[in-house]
Design an enzyme around this catalytic site. Structure first.
Site, PDB file in Angstrom:
ATOM      1  N   ALA A  85      -3.304  24.746  61.121  1.00 16.02           N
ATOM      2  CA  ALA A  85      -4.260  25.127  60.079  1.00 16.02           C
ATOM      3  C   ALA A  85      -4.765  23.904  59.326  1.00 16.02           C
ATOM      4  CB  ALA A  85      -3.608  26.114  59.109  1.00 16.02           C
ATOM      5  N   HIS A 111      -0.746  33.441  58.800  1.00 16.44           N
ATOM      6  CA  HIS A 111       0.129  34.600  58.971  1.00 16.44           C
ATOM      7  C   HIS A 111      -0.508  35.845  58.358  1.00 16.44           C
ATOM      8  CE1 HIS A 111       2.815  31.689  60.518  1.00 16.44           C
ATOM      9  NE2 HIS A 111       3.424  31.348  59.406  1.00 16.44           N
TER      10      HIS A 111
END
Length: 275
Positions: free
Chosen positions: A111, A152
């Site tokens: 990320a 997530h």
């Protein structure tokens, strides 16, 4: 005969879903397994220090460990429509964050790498503030950072907390490269040898196959490690991050990993085990 191995993966539903059968002995590993569950950035650190034999890592973190580890073809998180999301407390553009403080879910994460690429292509510079992934949204809500990169379950819940999407980083990567986004992978020590690596790859494939054949068998295991998530979020998490690439990355998956690692300055060719 394979010896006892130490293995680490995250408590996130996609990992516990994939590894339940293997971790609990439904799929047996000769010699047994010592299991560690930890946040992905902690796992990245354990891999960097060589503390585990088999470990789930952010693909971006592989750039720093490939002298000692090789990637398996099974067990990872990769796909389309599955990437991290940049969020803020109000409507903003990426360009408006020039000079801002932005929370990231760890420095070694995929990320963070992709967010950095976005900033580079947009010609902006930000102050990146590393923190544990579940601290990112509270930091944005509290105003201690102007924006944050969520991963997530944050992908599914940020709007419920009143946060606004600035940019879907996964969609950006797909448009930038035409490839699926390679989020996580399973690394195994090279010193264990090719035969053990192939055995572990097959064991993970069998574990995932068992989960798909009988999802109820691992339901309590998955739920016990995702206590704060609703049933809907758990299901969405698994559906999004467990894909056919989790069974085998295939040619496009290997290309995606190579491309991401090249962006991180790694040009090695022996990234994956040979099947």
């Amino acid at each position: 005969m394979p010896r006892n191995l130490s293995i680490g993966f995250s408590p996130c539903p996609n990992d516990t879903y994939i590894f339940h059968a293997l971790a609990t002995g439904l799929i047996q590993w000769p010699g047994g397994l010592s299991v560690t569950l930890a946040d992905v950035e902690e796992l990245n650190g354990l891999a960097a220090s060589g503390s585990l034999d088999v470990v789930k890592i952010s693909v971006a973190a592989a750039a720093g460990i490939l002298d000692d580890y090789v990637l398996l073809r099974a067990g990872g998180a990769m796909g389309y429509g599955a990437g991290p999301v940049l969020v803020s407390g109000r409507d903003r553009t990426l360009e408006s964050l020039d000079g801002a403080r932005v929370a990231i879910p760890g420095e070694r994460t995929t990320a963070n790498l992709i967010f950095g690429l976005c900033c580079r292509e947009a010609g902006i510079a930000v102050e990146r503030v590393p923190m544990v992934f579940d601290e990112v949204m509270p930091a944005v809500e509290a105003g201690s950072v102007e924006a944050g990169v969520v991963i997530h379950e944050g992908r599914f819940t940020f709007s419920e907390r009143g946060l606004k999407r600035v940019l879907d980083l996964g969609a950006w990567w797909e448009g930038f490269t035409g490839l699926p986004i390679p989020l996580g992978a399973i690394a195994i020590r090279r010193s264990l040898g090719e035969d053990t690596a192939r055995r572990m790859n097959e064991a993970i494939r069998r574990s995932l196959g068992a989960a798909r054949a009988n999802p109820e068998a691992g339901r309590d295991y998955v739920r016990s490690h995702a206590q704060e998530l609703s049933e809907d979020v758990v299901c969405s998490h698994i559906e999004t991050f467990v894909t056919d690439y989790s069974l085998d990355v295939g040619e496009s998956g290997m290309e995606a990993v190579s491309r991401l690692l090249a962006e991180a300055g790694c040009t090695r060719k022996d990234i994956f085990i040979e099947i």
